[in-house]
Motif scaffolding. Structure first.
Motif: not given
Length: 302
Positions: A129-152
């Motif tokens: 599955g896609h979850k095998r890709v460690f770096p993509y998961r690791f940078y998820a919070q940063e992508r969320a903040l770039r997407g204007k989320m208030r918190g992570v």
């Protein structure tokens, strides 16, 4: 945070998953009852939760883009804004533009569990599955903040590997991201492994109550302004005492199955077993008795 303890309830709207994570009840190889709630069923669930007095909800799905795509999740978040002041999501990692779309739909924060920060162990635990890709998961919070989320939110699933190393890595992950995005609200979750369906492939490393307390206190000392949540995986005694010591956020009225809040029978199987099944009112009263101040929402929208 003083005496304040904030409440929320998780709402599982789908349990289809495309990953093979050997420690998770939702994994694609487990023969469980799957379900994906309709818009009407989601509304019924939210109405039932809101009726208890909850003002914050965390929407969860299994990690399947096919069965619970971003538009489906977005529509659920739009519904949630009608009932709750704060909306979070704990779903599969997305791209920044997709997080921006969910933010427009009303999402305030995003939680992603890295599970373990040991890359070798990570590969052994996530077999497909896609979850095998460690770096993509690791940078998820940063992508969320770039997407204007208030918190992570950040978490390791304590027990998958050396819990001290994973706790240290979780803290550093959050610390470095806050240095880069000082406006971000940071949160930690502290889940320990719980029994799951068909779990005969993993022997978790022991993390006892004393070790869990060590992790929670370490997070509080390291990042004093971060929110710390203690899962309903823990018993009532542990959760209430951790609230007295260092944690400040607690879930109440929890069910990890699909459709269980408005129906007497689950439409889909649960992700893991919980220990603290108390209602919101029961936890509210218990915290008052030990001198804490329950807070239903920390935000006022004008």
């Amino acid at each position: 945070f003083g005496n304040n303890v904030t409440f929320f309830t998780p709402l599982y709207i789908a349990n289809y998953c495309e990953n093979y994570c050997i420690y998770c009840g939702f994994n694609s190889h487990n023969k469980i009852q799957r379900a994906c709630l309709s818009s009407e069923q989601i509304a019924a669930e939210m109405q039932a939760i809101a009726a208890t007095g909850q003002q914050e909800i965390l929407i969860l799905t299994g990690e399947s883009r096919k069965m619970s795509d971003v538009h489906y999740i977005g529509e659920a978040c739009k519904q949630a804004r009608q009932y709750f002041k704060v909306v979070g999501v704990e779903i599969y990692p997305l791209n920044s533009d997709e997080y921006a779309y969910l933010h427009e739909c009303g999402v305030d924060y995003v939680t992603v569990f890295q599970e373990t920060y040991n890359k070798d162990k990570y590969a052994q635990l996530h077999l497909a599955g896609h979850k095998r890709v460690f770096p993509y998961r690791f940078y998820a919070q940063e992508r969320a903040l770039r997407g204007k989320m208030r918190g992570v939110g950040f978490a390791a699933l304590l027990g998958l590997d050396d819990f001290r190393r994973d706790a240290l890595a979780t803290g550093l992950h959050a610390y470095l991201l806050q240095k880069k995005y000082p406006h971000a609200e940071i949160a930690f979750s502290c889940p320990r492994l719980r029994p799951i369906i068909n779990n005969d492939k993993i022997k978790p490393m022991d993390v006892h109550e004393r070790q869990l307390l060590q992790v929670v206190c370490a997070y509080r000392l390291f990042m004093p302004f971060a929110s710390i949540t203690v899962s309903s995986r823990e018993c009532a005694r542990v959760r209430d005492n951790l609230m007295l010591i260092a944690a400040n956020k607690i879930s109440a009225g929890v069910n990890t199955g699909i459709g269980a809040h408005s129906k007497k029978q689950e439409l889909g199987d649960e992700q893991f077993e919980i220990d603290d099944s108390r209602s919101l009112q029961e936890i509210y009263d218990a915290l008052l008795k030990i001198g804490l101040q329950p807070v239903m929402s920390e935000y006022v929208y004008v």
